[in-house]
Write a protein that holds these residues in place. Structure first.
Motif, PDB file in Angstrom:
ATOM      1  N   SER A 302       0.847  -1.188   0.000  1.00  0.00           N
ATOM      2  CA  SER A 302       0.000   0.000   0.000  1.00  0.00           C
ATOM      3  C   SER A 302       0.884   1.239   0.000  1.00  0.00           C
ATOM      4  O   SER A 302       2.045   1.178   0.417  1.00  0.00           O
ATOM      5  CB  SER A 302      -0.848  -0.047   1.279  1.00  0.00           C
ATOM      6  N   ARG A 307      -3.962   0.493  -2.589  1.00  0.00           N
ATOM      7  CA  ARG A 307      -3.133  -0.601  -3.078  1.00  0.00           C
ATOM      8  C   ARG A 307      -2.133  -0.066  -4.112  1.00  0.00           C
ATOM      9  O   ARG A 307      -2.536   0.659  -5.033  1.00  0.00           O
ATOM     10  CB  ARG A 307      -4.092  -1.606  -3.724  1.00  0.00           C
ATOM     11  N   SER A 327      -0.057  -9.241   5.239  1.00  0.00           N
ATOM     12  CA  SER A 327      -1.315  -8.529   4.987  1.00  0.00           C
ATOM     13  C   SER A 327      -1.850  -7.843   6.244  1.00  0.00           C
ATOM     14  O   SER A 327      -2.315  -6.703   6.189  1.00  0.00           O
ATOM     15  CB  SER A 327      -2.355  -9.479   4.385  1.00  0.00           C
ATOM     16  N   GLU A 328      -1.767  -8.515   7.403  1.00  0.00           N
ATOM     17  CA  GLU A 328      -2.309  -7.886   8.620  1.00  0.00           C
ATOM     18  C   GLU A 328      -1.473  -6.676   9.032  1.00  0.00           C
ATOM     19  O   GLU A 328      -2.003  -5.669   9.506  1.00  0.00           O
ATOM     20  CB  GLU A 328      -2.369  -8.905   9.765  1.00  0.00           C
ATOM     21  N   LYS A 331      -2.378  -3.771   6.863  1.00  0.00           N
ATOM     22  CA  LYS A 331      -3.701  -3.246   7.238  1.00  0.00           C
ATOM     23  C   LYS A 331      -3.597  -2.356   8.486  1.00  0.00           C
ATOM     24  O   LYS A 331      -4.164  -1.268   8.534  1.00  0.00           O
ATOM     25  CB  LYS A 331      -4.635  -4.442   7.504  1.00  0.00           C
ATOM     26  N   GLU A 334      -2.087   0.968   7.557  1.00  0.00           N
ATOM     27  CA  GLU A 334      -3.070   1.848   6.889  1.00  0.00           C
ATOM     28  C   GLU A 334      -4.018   2.470   7.915  1.00  0.00           C
ATOM     29  O   GLU A 334      -4.383   3.637   7.801  1.00  0.00           O
ATOM     30  CB  GLU A 334      -3.882   1.053   5.866  1.00  0.00           C
ATOM     31  N   GLU A 335      -4.408   1.676   8.920  1.00  0.00           N
ATOM     32  CA  GLU A 335      -5.316   2.209   9.946  1.00  0.00           C
ATOM     33  C   GLU A 335      -4.655   3.360  10.712  1.00  0.00           C
ATOM     34  O   GLU A 335      -5.269   4.399  10.944  1.00  0.00           O
ATOM     35  CB  GLU A 335      -5.749   1.087  10.899  1.00  0.00           C
TER      36      GLU A 335
END
Ligand code: AHG
Ligand code: MN
Ligand code: MN
Length: 341
Positions: A302, A307, A327-328, A331, A334-335
Motif C-alpha cells: 500500500s 493498493r 497482509s495484517e 492493514k 493503513e489504519e
C-alpha cells in the motif's frame, strides 16, 4: 539411496526448466516468457561476476554525473544497466524498456524485431551499499504492450501495476538468488556457481499473515507526520499477544529488506515525509514489481491509503510511499496512517 524419488527430482529443477514447464501448461504460450526470463537470468550472472570482483578491480567510485533521481551513480550501476539492456534488446520479445538509471525510454534498436512486452528495471538497487559488501539487487517488471505494433511508447510503460504479467528480483548476496512470479505464485532459485545454474530452492513462497519485524529508516522519524510516528511507537510498545515490541531490521537495500520481509513476515515502510512527501522509492522500478510479488505470496502493498498495484502512473520516475509485507501488518499500518487507530 533411501531418499524418496520426488526429493531427488526437485533438486534438479533449474530456473530454465521451471519457466519452460510453466509455459507448457498454457496452450496459447508463445515462448516469450522463457526468452525474457532466460535473458534476465543471463544478465544477472554477468552482473554477479562484476559485483563479486568489485573490490578487486577498483571498479567502484563515482562517475561525474548523478542519475535522474538525483542520486550519485556508481560505475557498477551503469554496468548493470547496460548489461541488462544488451541482454534483452535483441530477444524479439520487447517493444521498449525503461531503467531507473535513464531519464527517458530505452528503445529497441531498429534492426531488431519488436515484440509484445515491456521491461522496466532497477538495474542495481541498493548500490550505495556496495563499498561495504552489503547485499544489492536487480528488480524487474514485465507488462504486455498496449499499442498495437512497432516501437513501444510511454503509453506501454505507464500502466498500473495490476497489469504486470511478470515481476521478480535478483539478490547479490552470500549466494545469488533469482525470484520471479508470472502470476502463479512466487518461486526462488539459488545459483549453484559450480554449474552456473539457478536451482529451485524456495518453491511457492508464502509470506506469514503477520510478522514481528519492522523495517524503516527511523533516522527520518522527526520528518514523519504524527500518524506515522504513532504507528512506529505502537510497533515498539509491549504486548505479549501481538509479539510486540517488533524487532527492527534495516539494511538500506530495498531488495534485501524486502526479501527478508517476504520470508519472515512483518512490514517494510518507506513513508512520505516533510521533505519528500512521496518518499524515496520509485513506483515503476521498485514498488510495482515488489507489490506484485508480495501479493502473489499472500501479502499486501500500500502507499498508506491505496493498493500500490492500483496506482495509475503519470510519469516514468514517479515516487510513492511504500508499506509492504504481511497482509495484517499492512492493514494495521493503513489504519494508523488514516488516523483510525
Ligand atoms: P537505488 O540504489 O536503486 O537508488 O535504491 C536505493 C533505495 C533502496 O534500495 C533503499 O531501500 C533506499 O534507497 C534506502 O534509502 P534511505 O537511505 O533513505 O534509507
Ligand atoms: Mn532501487
Ligand atoms: Mn538503482
Amino acid at each position: 539411496m533411501d531418499q524418496p524419488r520426488t526429493a531427488l527430482v526437485s533438486k534438479f529443477m533449474t530456473l530454465e526448466r521451471h519457466i519452460i514447464e510453466g509455459e507448457r501448461s498454457h496452450p496459447d504460450a508463445t515462448g516469450a516468457f522463457s526468452g525474457l526470463l532466460h535473458g534476465l537470468s543471463l544478465a544477472a550472472k554477468l552482473v554477479w561476476r562484476e559485483v563479486t570482483k568489485a573490490g578487486l578491480v577498483n571498479i567502484l567510485g563515482m562517475t561525474d554525473h548523478v542519475n535522474v533521481s538525483g542520486d550519485e551513480v556508481k560505475k557498477l550501476d551503469e554496468f548493470a544497466d547496460e548489461t541488462i539492456y544488451r541482454a534483452m534488446d535483441h530477444t524479439g520479445h520487447l517493444c521498449v524498456m525503461a531503467s531507473e538509471e535513464n531519464e527517458s525510454l530505452l528503445n529497441i534498436p531498429d534492426h531488431y524485431s519488436h515484440g509484445n512486452y515491456v521491461l522496466i528495471y532497477d538495474p542495481l538497487d541498493g548500490s550505495g551499499n556496495i563499498d561495504a559488501n552489503v547485499t544489492v539487487g536487480t528488480i524487474f517488471s514485465v507488462f504486455k504492450r498496449v499499442t498495437p505494433s512497432g516501437k513501444g511508447t510511454m503509453e506501454d510503460i505507464l500502466q498500473p501495476g495490476y497489469k504486470q504479467v511478470a515481476a521478480g528480483y535478483v539478490l547479490f548476496s552470500s549466494s545469488m538468488m533469482f525470484l520471479y512470479s508470472t502470476g502463479h505464485g512466487v518461486h526462488g532459485f539459488t545459483l549453484d556457481p559450480t554449474v552456473g545454474e539457478f536451482l529451485l530452492s524456495h518453491e511457492n513462497i508464502r509470506i506469514p499473515k503477520r510478522g514481528a519485524i519492522y523495517s524503516v529508516n527511523e533516522g527520518n522519524f522527526n520528518r514523519w507526520d504524527p500518524n506515522m510516528r504513532r504507528y512506529v511507537e505502537y510497533l515498539k510498545s509491549e504486548c505479549k499477544e501481538e509479539k510486540r515490541p517488533y524487532a527492527a531490521r534495516y539494511i538500506g537495500s530495498l531488495a534485501a529488506d524486502f526479501h527478508r520481509t517476504l520470508l519472515y513476515g512483518g512490514i517494510y515502510c518507506y513513508p512520505g515525509d516533510m521533505k519528500n512527501p512521496d518518499g524515496k522509492l520509485r513506483l515503476m522500478y521498485e514498488n510495482n514489481p515488489l507489490a506484485y510479488i508480495v501479493e502473489q505470496a499472500g501479502g499486501a502493498a500500500s502507499d498508506g491509503k491505496r493498493r500500490i498495484l492500483d496506482i495509475v502512473p503519470e510519469k516514468l520516475h514517479q515516487r510513492s510511499p511504500l508499506f509492504i509485507g504481511s497482509s495484517e501488518d499492512v492493514k494495521i499500518a493503513e489504519e494508523f496512517l488514516g488516523g483510525k487507530r
